[in-house]
Write a protein that holds these residues in place. Structure first.
Motif: not given
Length: 120
Positions: A49-53
């Motif tokens: 995801s964009k948050d890196g998850s």
């Protein structure tokens, strides 16, 4: 529109490693790697995801790692301890969903695919 171009596929012996790259023209909220074997349905491998998850299919957990270089607009798939059953065409995909999913309908843009062949 988001353009995706994969590279880095090839042939390797079982136990070896490969790193796939996917250059993207614009960042999206969810990006993924899928793979497909001829005659079988395409399957999700991993998402970021964009948050890196991240999320991984059980078949690749502990062996594959997805990552992004947002400065260079490159999505990576590091594949270690490769097995013959990892042989497939690998696709990167991008979509606008917030959250993780392997539903193909969630991904609007697809690359052309790159072949990975693992020999025993």
């Amino acid at each position: 529109q988001v353009l995706l171009v994969e590279s880095g596929g090839g042939s390797v012996q079982a136990g070896g490693s490969l790193r796939l790259s996917c250059t993207y023209s614009r960042n999206t909220s969810l990006m993924a790697w899928f793979r497909q074997v001829p005659g079988k349905e395409r399957e999700g491998v991993t998402t970021i995801s964009k948050d890196g998850s991240t999320r991984y299919a059980d078949s690749v957990k502990g062996r594959f790692t997805i990552s992004k270089d947002n400065a260079e607009n490159i999505l990576y798939l590091q594949m270690n301890s490769l097995k013959p059953e990892d042989t497939a065409v690998y696709y990167c995909a991008a979509g606008y969903l917030y959250g993780h999913t392997f539903r193909e309908s969630a991904f609007v843009y697809w690359g052309q695919g790159t072949q990975v062949t693992v020999s025993s």
